[in-house]
Design an enzyme around this catalytic site. Sequence first.
Site, PDB file in Angstrom:
ATOM      1  CE1 TYR A  62      24.871 -39.534  15.716  1.00  0.00           C
ATOM      2  CE2 TYR A  62      26.094 -40.472  17.538  1.00  0.00           C
ATOM      3  CZ  TYR A  62      25.808 -39.366  16.525  1.00  0.00           C
ATOM      4  OH  TYR A  62      27.046 -38.650  16.668  1.00  0.00           O
ATOM      5  CE1 TYR A  63      16.611 -42.210  20.738  1.00  0.00           C
ATOM      6  CE2 TYR A  63      17.167 -40.407  19.656  1.00  0.00           C
ATOM      7  CZ  TYR A  63      17.015 -40.916  20.706  1.00  0.00           C
ATOM      8  OH  TYR A  63      16.995 -40.143  21.867  1.00  0.00           O
ATOM      9  CG  HIS A  64      20.955 -48.081  13.292  1.00  0.00           C
ATOM     10  ND1 HIS A  64      20.577 -48.132  11.792  1.00  0.00           N
ATOM     11  CD2 HIS A  64      21.959 -49.410  13.312  1.00  0.00           C
ATOM     12  CE1 HIS A  64      20.798 -49.460  11.367  1.00  0.00           C
ATOM     13  NE2 HIS A  64      21.568 -50.087  12.358  1.00  0.00           N
ATOM     14  CG  HIS A  86      24.581 -47.959  19.086  1.00  0.00           C
ATOM     15  ND1 HIS A  86      23.526 -47.351  18.809  1.00  0.00           N
ATOM     16  CD2 HIS A  86      25.226 -47.600  20.376  1.00  0.00           C
ATOM     17  CE1 HIS A  86      23.814 -46.139  19.359  1.00  0.00           C
ATOM     18  NE2 HIS A  86      24.611 -46.233  20.398  1.00  0.00           N
ATOM     19  CG  HIS A 132      24.432 -45.079  26.168  1.00  0.00           C
ATOM     20  ND1 HIS A 132      25.471 -44.265  25.089  1.00  0.00           N
ATOM     21  CD2 HIS A 132      25.046 -44.957  27.148  1.00  0.00           C
ATOM     22  CE1 HIS A 132      26.644 -44.294  26.017  1.00  0.00           C
ATOM     23  NE2 HIS A 132      26.401 -44.854  27.260  1.00  0.00           N
TER      24      HIS A 132
HETATM   25  P1  M7G Z   1      25.190 -43.504  21.743  1.00  0.00           P
HETATM   26  O1  M7G Z   1      24.664 -44.184  23.108  1.00  0.00           O
HETATM   27  O2  M7G Z   1      24.255 -43.333  20.502  1.00  0.00           O
HETATM   28  O3  M7G Z   1      25.835 -41.897  22.057  1.00  0.00           O
HETATM   29  O4  M7G Z   1      26.427 -44.228  21.049  1.00  0.00           O
HETATM   30  P2  M7G Z   1      26.962 -41.376  22.740  1.00  0.00           P
HETATM   31  O5  M7G Z   1      27.661 -40.765  21.929  1.00  0.00           O
HETATM   32  O6  M7G Z   1      26.225 -40.677  23.856  1.00  0.00           O
HETATM   33  O7  M7G Z   1      27.579 -42.554  23.555  1.00  0.00           O
HETATM   34  C1  M7G Z   1      27.061 -44.011  19.924  1.00  0.00           C
HETATM   35  C2  M7G Z   1      28.383 -44.527  19.784  1.00  0.00           C
HETATM   36  O8  M7G Z   1      28.885 -44.548  18.364  1.00  0.00           O
HETATM   37  C3  M7G Z   1      29.312 -43.643  20.623  1.00  0.00           C
HETATM   38  O9  M7G Z   1      29.932 -44.177  21.429  1.00  0.00           O
HETATM   39  C4  M7G Z   1      30.195 -42.925  19.433  1.00  0.00           C
HETATM   40  O10 M7G Z   1      31.424 -42.515  20.037  1.00  0.00           O
HETATM   41  C5  M7G Z   1      30.077 -43.974  18.493  1.00  0.00           C
HETATM   42  N1  M7G Z   1      30.172 -43.163  17.148  1.00  0.00           N
HETATM   43  C6  M7G Z   1      29.871 -42.067  16.684  1.00  0.00           C
HETATM   44  N2  M7G Z   1      30.120 -41.908  15.429  1.00  0.00           N
HETATM   45  C7  M7G Z   1      29.586 -40.699  14.655  1.00  0.00           C
HETATM   46  C8  M7G Z   1      31.019 -42.907  14.928  1.00  0.00           C
HETATM   47  C9  M7G Z   1      31.598 -43.001  13.774  1.00  0.00           C
HETATM   48  O11 M7G Z   1      31.714 -42.175  12.799  1.00  0.00           O
HETATM   49  N3  M7G Z   1      32.381 -44.418  13.866  1.00  0.00           N
HETATM   50  C10 M7G Z   1      32.693 -45.070  14.850  1.00  0.00           C
HETATM   51  N4  M7G Z   1      33.244 -46.121  14.891  1.00  0.00           N
HETATM   52  N5  M7G Z   1      31.805 -45.016  16.089  1.00  0.00           N
HETATM   53  C11 M7G Z   1      30.831 -43.885  16.112  1.00  0.00           C
END
Ligand code: M7G
Length: 310
Positions: free
Chosen positions: A241-243, A245, A236
């Site tokens: 979240y700016y770490h 993935h 994305h």
């Molecule tokens: P993103 O692209 O930063 O944001 O992805 P988005 O939410 O707009 O997609 C972060 C991803 O991490 C998302 O798919 C979230 O559903 C997932 N995610 C967020 N949190 C807080 C958690 C968590 O606590 N555990 C897990 N396993 N996934 C998470």
Amino acid sequence: MDDTDELKPCDLAGLETFEFERVLLENTLSGSCYLLGKLHGEPAIVHVQRTAVDPSAAPNIVKEGLESLNVFLDNRPYFSAHALLKRGPDALPDLALKLIWPCTEVHIKKYTAQPRRLLTETPALYAQVVEPYISSFPPERTAWVHAILEGRKEAERVLFSSPGEEGFMLVPDLKWDGTTTAGLYLTAIVRDGSIRSMRDLERRHIPLLKSIKREAYSVCAEKWDVAAGELRLFIHYQPSYYHFHVHVVHVAHEIFAGMAVGQGHMLDDVVNWLELSPEEGPSLPALMTFTYALGTEHGLYADLVAGQEE
Ligand code: M7G
């Protein structure tokens, strides 16, 4: 540890303390909604969703799993009914609940229904607006990431883990409750916290990205018999979240906003940009201009609009 560490929000007694404030968002496609309120006096978002029906369990539900049936449309050959499932030890869960507690203004804005607008982010606008925005986030924003990487949370759910700066972890995403394979959604989280977003990727990260792809394919084949061609691996921009993935999602998954053109970038394409990047100096992801949609409530929206007009 503060006072709230003692309180349990996600059990029946905790949920009984829910003081509803307003509906943030309703999704007619998934039949779900996001509610804002307070739990134990702290702001909370509750996502209430019906669980997906597992096709392998559905025939038995139809045949002998129903407690009652209320037919509200009878127009042969068309019939519609509401049904209640039988209770019992093998009963399937009715709801998938998600809770964010305590939640912040950023969470509330993210899950509030809002118009989306397209923006164009040049490298100059990145330096002027986006980079300072990323740097301004307190470390607590990604505490959940560090808890996973350090084995303090979700340890029993980890699907793959490799150590060191070039390592990463593969876990089922929060968005997936595991009920159907078509809904498969995993997240690969890198250990190197210096990669905050796709913009920070360099040529030296190519082996890391390729190993994420390799291990995701291998885990999905072994565990769920899902082939490489059934998986969409993407990144994305902007992420929440700016770490750094990578999202690993079944190709049959319903397309949602995060997969829209401009918001999701195929992992293979990003690897290719890095391979085509100059040996010296900034890589292509740092040099490119990206066009994407943002919600008008997003923390970057107003400053990016102003920056574009300058
Ligand atoms: P993103 O692209 O930063 O944001 O992805 P988005 O939410 O707009 O997609 C972060 C991803 O991490 C998302 O798919 C979230 O559903 C997932 N995610 C967020 N949190 C807080 C958690 C968590 O606590 N555990 C897990 N396993 N996934 C998470």
